[in-house]
Scaffold this motif. Structure first.
Motif, mmCIF file in Angstrom:
data_model
loop_
_atom_site.group_PDB
_atom_site.id
_atom_site.type_symbol
_atom_site.label_atom_id
_atom_site.label_comp_id
_atom_site.label_asym_id
_atom_site.label_seq_id
_atom_site.Cartn_x
_atom_site.Cartn_y
_atom_site.Cartn_z
ATOM 1 N N VAL A 77 0.844 -1.200 0.000
ATOM 2 C CA VAL A 77 0.000 0.000 0.000
ATOM 3 C C VAL A 77 0.876 1.247 0.000
ATOM 4 C CG1 VAL A 77 -1.783 1.263 1.267
ATOM 5 C CG2 VAL A 77 -1.790 -1.235 1.267
ATOM 6 N N GLU A 78 0.554 2.176 -0.878
ATOM 7 C CA GLU A 78 1.216 3.480 -0.877
ATOM 8 C C GLU A 78 0.639 4.265 0.289
ATOM 9 O OE1 GLU A 78 1.669 7.390 -3.692
ATOM 10 O OE2 GLU A 78 1.062 5.522 -4.605
ATOM 11 N N THR A 79 1.450 4.565 1.283
ATOM 12 C CA THR A 79 0.935 5.136 2.533
ATOM 13 C C THR A 79 0.370 6.542 2.376
ATOM 14 O OG1 THR A 79 3.166 5.844 3.147
ATOM 15 C CG2 THR A 79 2.406 3.727 3.997
ATOM 16 N N LYS A 80 0.884 7.338 1.451
ATOM 17 C CA LYS A 80 0.385 8.706 1.294
ATOM 18 C C LYS A 80 -1.043 8.750 0.763
ATOM 19 C CE LYS A 80 4.814 10.940 0.722
ATOM 20 N NZ LYS A 80 5.680 11.708 -0.139
ATOM 21 N N THR A 81 -1.371 7.833 -0.148
ATOM 22 C CA THR A 81 -2.696 7.859 -0.776
ATOM 23 C C THR A 81 -3.613 6.748 -0.287
ATOM 24 O OG1 THR A 81 -1.986 6.463 -2.609
ATOM 25 C CG2 THR A 81 -1.738 8.851 -2.882
ATOM 26 N N GLY A 82 -3.046 5.717 0.353
ATOM 27 C CA GLY A 82 -3.846 4.576 0.779
ATOM 28 C C GLY A 82 -4.197 3.644 -0.365
ATOM 29 N N ARG A 83 -3.562 3.827 -1.509
ATOM 30 C CA ARG A 83 -3.854 3.006 -2.691
ATOM 31 C C ARG A 83 -3.031 1.724 -2.690
ATOM 32 N NH1 ARG A 83 -8.448 4.477 -5.243
ATOM 33 N NH2 ARG A 83 -8.591 6.724 -5.261
ATOM 34 N N SER A 84 -3.715 0.640 -3.014
ATOM 35 C CA SER A 84 -3.063 -0.657 -3.128
ATOM 36 C C SER A 84 -2.243 -0.702 -4.412
ATOM 37 C CB SER A 84 -4.126 -1.755 -3.155
ATOM 38 O OG SER A 84 -3.553 -2.978 -3.567
ATOM 39 N N GLN A 85 -1.058 -1.298 -4.322
ATOM 40 C CA GLN A 85 -0.205 -1.494 -5.495
ATOM 41 C C GLN A 85 -0.225 -2.948 -5.951
ATOM 42 O OE1 GLN A 85 1.342 1.311 -6.900
ATOM 43 N NE2 GLN A 85 -0.043 2.209 -5.401
ATOM 44 N N GLY A 86 -0.922 -3.795 -5.210
ATOM 45 C CA GLY A 86 -0.979 -5.230 -5.508
ATOM 46 C C GLY A 86 -0.551 -6.016 -4.291
#
Length: 80
Positions: free
Chosen positions: A8-17
């Motif tokens: 997870v990209e911590t700044k956006t909360g978006r999963s990268q896989g």
């Protein structure tokens, strides 16, 4: 048991896989592998890649254990 990992990209909360990992060997693997190729096939069968989650993921605050601050103890991670 199955372990699930999500990057997870911590700044956006978006999963990268991520991936799932099967801890226990299937029943058909009762003997050690005979070749390096067979061992590699077995390793690959235990890990399954997963696609990124479509919605942002809430990351809970980091909890640091007082006596072992550099150890990630998965026994204490909350289950969804």
């Amino acid at each position: 048991a199955i372990l699930t990992f999500e990057v997870v990209e911590t700044k956006t909360g978006r999963s990268q896989g991520g991936c799932t990992y099967r801890v226990q060997l299937p029943a058909e693997y009762r003997t050690p592998p005979k070749t390096a190729e067979e061992a590699e096939v077995r390793r690959r069968s235990r890990v399954t890649p997963t696609s990124p989650q479509p919605t942002p993921i809430k990351i809970p605050p980091l909890q640091v254990h007082s006596t072992s601050p550099l150890t990630l103890d998965l026994r204490w991670i909350a289950k969804p």
